[in-house]
Design a protein around this motif. Structure first.
Motif, PDB file in Angstrom:
ATOM      1  N   ALA A  35     -12.416   7.810 -17.020  1.00  0.00           N
ATOM      2  CA  ALA A  35     -11.160   7.635 -15.911  1.00  0.00           C
ATOM      3  C   ALA A  35     -10.364   9.501 -16.203  1.00  0.00           C
ATOM      4  CB  ALA A  35     -10.220   6.577 -17.236  1.00  0.00           C
ATOM      5  N   ALA A  36     -10.617   9.335 -17.285  1.00  0.00           N
ATOM      6  CA  ALA A  36     -10.042  10.764 -17.680  1.00  0.00           C
ATOM      7  C   ALA A  36     -10.706  12.328 -17.339  1.00  0.00           C
ATOM      8  CB  ALA A  36      -9.573  11.151 -19.057  1.00  0.00           C
ATOM      9  N   VAL A  37     -12.223  12.381 -16.269  1.00  0.00           N
ATOM     10  CA  VAL A  37     -12.694  13.169 -15.742  1.00  0.00           C
ATOM     11  C   VAL A  37     -12.225  12.803 -14.194  1.00  0.00           C
ATOM     12  CG1 VAL A  37     -15.168  13.711 -14.983  1.00  0.00           C
ATOM     13  CG2 VAL A  37     -14.622  13.779 -17.745  1.00  0.00           C
ATOM     14  N   GLY A  38     -12.390  11.370 -14.108  1.00  0.00           N
ATOM     15  CA  GLY A  38     -12.000  11.139 -12.841  1.00  0.00           C
ATOM     16  C   GLY A  38     -12.754  11.058 -11.557  1.00  0.00           C
ATOM     17  N   LEU A  39     -14.066  10.357 -12.884  1.00  0.00           N
ATOM     18  CA  LEU A  39     -14.602   9.236 -11.861  1.00  0.00           C
ATOM     19  C   LEU A  39     -15.078   7.837 -12.122  1.00  0.00           C
ATOM     20  CD1 LEU A  39     -18.181  11.443 -13.007  1.00  0.00           C
ATOM     21  CD2 LEU A  39     -16.817  11.852 -10.653  1.00  0.00           C
ATOM     22  N   HIS A  40     -15.122   7.108 -11.121  1.00  0.00           N
ATOM     23  CA  HIS A  40     -15.625   5.695 -11.016  1.00  0.00           C
ATOM     24  C   HIS A  40     -16.285   4.744 -11.900  1.00  0.00           C
ATOM     25  CE1 HIS A  40     -15.857   1.454  -9.632  1.00  0.00           C
ATOM     26  NE2 HIS A  40     -14.737   1.776  -8.673  1.00  0.00           N
ATOM     27  N   PRO A  41     -16.599   4.518 -11.773  1.00  0.00           N
ATOM     28  CA  PRO A  41     -17.815   3.665 -13.123  1.00  0.00           C
ATOM     29  C   PRO A  41     -19.035   3.535 -12.161  1.00  0.00           C
ATOM     30  CG  PRO A  41     -15.745   3.194 -13.729  1.00  0.00           C
ATOM     31  CD  PRO A  41     -15.176   3.524 -12.679  1.00  0.00           C
ATOM     32  N   ALA A  42     -18.386   3.418 -11.082  1.00  0.00           N
ATOM     33  CA  ALA A  42     -19.768   2.966 -10.307  1.00  0.00           C
ATOM     34  C   ALA A  42     -20.737   4.456  -9.750  1.00  0.00           C
ATOM     35  CB  ALA A  42     -19.459   2.497  -8.841  1.00  0.00           C
ATOM     36  N   LEU A  43     -20.097   4.829  -9.586  1.00  0.00           N
ATOM     37  CA  LEU A  43     -20.762   7.063  -9.333  1.00  0.00           C
ATOM     38  C   LEU A  43     -22.064   7.835 -10.846  1.00  0.00           C
ATOM     39  CD1 LEU A  43     -17.692   8.499  -7.633  1.00  0.00           C
ATOM     40  CD2 LEU A  43     -19.821   7.477  -6.742  1.00  0.00           C
ATOM     41  N   VAL A  44     -21.152   6.561 -11.332  1.00  0.00           N
ATOM     42  CA  VAL A  44     -22.059   7.306 -12.984  1.00  0.00           C
ATOM     43  C   VAL A  44     -23.335   6.201 -13.038  1.00  0.00           C
ATOM     44  CG1 VAL A  44     -20.604   9.079 -13.962  1.00  0.00           C
ATOM     45  CG2 VAL A  44     -20.724   6.474 -14.732  1.00  0.00           C
ATOM     46  N   GLY A  45     -23.036   4.793 -12.843  1.00  0.00           N
ATOM     47  CA  GLY A  45     -24.380   3.850 -12.990  1.00  0.00           C
ATOM     48  C   GLY A  45     -23.224   2.801 -14.427  1.00  0.00           C
ATOM     49  N   THR A  46     -22.404   2.155 -14.383  1.00  0.00           N
ATOM     50  CA  THR A  46     -21.895   1.974 -15.077  1.00  0.00           C
ATOM     51  C   THR A  46     -20.636   0.318 -14.000  1.00  0.00           C
ATOM     52  OG1 THR A  46     -20.595   2.973 -16.556  1.00  0.00           O
ATOM     53  CG2 THR A  46     -22.239   2.149 -16.508  1.00  0.00           C
TER      54      THR A  46
END
Length: 442
Positions: A362-373
């Motif tokens: 959330a801090a970096v600004g990436l949705h969990p789906a984009l990193v596989g979680t």
């Protein structure tokens, strides 16, 4: 990079221009235009250089913290690669009546000239290095390299953010006039022999026009994601994960588990033996010498250890002794074996680890789906989750992509390339299966 096909965009705005950057350059600057006002901060000390952090080591501390974390390096790299997307494209910008934008190819002579310049600048390296520094630090230090006769900008490159520092504001103009580059920061000083001093281009007031009035051959064009309170250096929004304590929490969890595995996981059973057992098992035990007692106890413990340890012992029978009080008919166990709770197997700190990961994403600004979680599952979720998260992210990248492209518009104006020339990142969007292709490029 010759362009043979038109590239279509669905939005109705050009790349971000800093004030006056798109104006026609006459060679005299824009002296008839009032410059933007600039607030001047109080000078804290006599040093010429504006410190980045109290010890002038903020970027170095950030790098050290990120490298210790198993997730942050990849999260920041993922963010930079998504911004880079399909790389640079350019062409003649044509706007349709419906608000669409199309990049149409130029003639071969113009295309060759621009392609040669982009190759000389190794533009792909500039794009990814600038994207990395943009997300790691929110500050980028592109170097503009002039031809010897200053007739054109010959190339651009990126000076590493951790090696770069600004001079303090000029009290007369409020501008930052110089950038200091030294690979030995924080030890390096502005006056050190190893420190390279480069002039700074003011990005807020006709950069191309003012560049004509300069004499330097190497200059820095400042780029940053603006944040409140950034006096000289912007503070990345994701840095809150460092200050909140969650980064320390996520780092402590694997250390604790490693220590637990090394020191505590070997203890699986707590075996308690009554003093009465030895006299019942071994006749005349109380009259034996201490050495004989120790020997008998050791034999007994080794026998228990053999039964209780090792996978090959699975299914073995365990016998323990107990006595019965004849007066009360109550039974008393002479051996007590307690299986210790294995906290690793029961997932101790598992939820804390998931929380820490989600806070970092959330801090970096990436949705969990984009990193596989995905929350509460640990998996990337359905393809629709990934597609929608990816498409939404790419739609929001435009502002940051325009920041990276700013120096190219300076080059365009100074080098007198076509006025209708536009630069873009080639973005791809995921389609649903009914569209006939997996992605759409813009």
């Amino acid at each position: 990079m010759a362009k043979k096909d038109s590239i279509v965009f669905s939005n109705d705005y050009d790349a971000v221009f800093m004030p006056s950057i798109g104006a026609v350059v006459t060679g005299t600057g824009t002296a008839d235009v009032s410059k933007p006002s600039t607030a001047v901060v109080k000078k804290e000390d006599s040093d010429e250089m504006a410190l980045w952090g109290e010890g002038n080591d903020f970027p170095q501390l950030v790098i050290a913290d990120v490298r210790k974390d198993p997730e942050l390096p990849n999260l920041l790299d993922e963010k930079a690669r998504l911004l880079y997307s399909g790389g640079l494209v350019y062409g003649k910008l044509v706007k349709g009546k419906d608000g669409s934008e199309t990049l149409e190819p130029y003639d071969e002579t113009t295309t060759q000239k621009i392609d040669d310049w982009l190759m000389r600048s190794n533009i792909n390296r500039y794009l990814i290095e600038a994207s990395k520094d943009l997300y790691w630090f929110y500050n980028v230090f592109p170097e503009v390299i002039m031809k010897i006769d200053r007739s054109e900008i010959a190339a651009i490159c990126v000076q590493p953010a951790e090696y770069s520092r600004w001079s303090k504001q000029n009290p007369s103009t409020g501008l930052v006039d110089n950038c200091y580059i030294n690979a030995n920061f924080p030890e390096g000083k502005a006056t050190d022999k190893l420190t390279k001093k480069l002039a700074v281009i003011d990005p807020y007031y006709d950069p191309a026009g003012n560049l004509l009035l300069r004499k330097e051959l190497n200059l820095i064009y400042p780029l940053s994601i603006p944040t409140p309170g950034g006096k000289y250096y912007q503070l990345a929004d994701w840095n809150s994960i460092r200050e909140s304590g969650w980064l320390e929490v996520s780092r402590a969890i694997p250390k604790f588990k490693k220590s637990y595995l090394e020191k505590q996981m070997t203890i699986k059973y707590h075996i308690e033996v009554s003093d009465l057992y030895w006299g019942k098992k071994y006749e005349g035990f109380d009259s034996k010498t201490p050495a004989e007692k120790i020997k008998l106890k050791k034999q007994e413990f080794e026998a228990f250890q053999t039964i209780l340890s090792g996978a090959e012992k699975a299914g073995s029978n365990l016998f323990t002794a107990f006595i019965t009080d004849l007066a009360t008919s109550k039974e008393y166990s002479l051996w007590k074996v307690t299986v210790l709770n294995d906290k690793i197997q029961t997932g101790v700190f598992l939820e804390d680890g998931k929380d820490a990961s989600l806070y970092k994403q959330a801090a970096v600004g990436l949705h969990p789906a984009l990193v596989g979680t995905m929350p509460n599952s640990g998996l990337g979720g359905a393809g629709s989750n990934i597609r929608e998260a990816y498409n939404l992210h790419m739609l929001k990248c435009r502002a940051h992509q325009d920041i990276i492209l700013e120096p190219l518009y300076l080059v365009k104006t100074y080098n007198k390339w076509p006025v209708d020339l536009a630069f873009r990142f080639r973005n791809s969007f995921m389609n649903t299966l009914d569209k006939g292709s997996e992605t759409t490029k813009t």
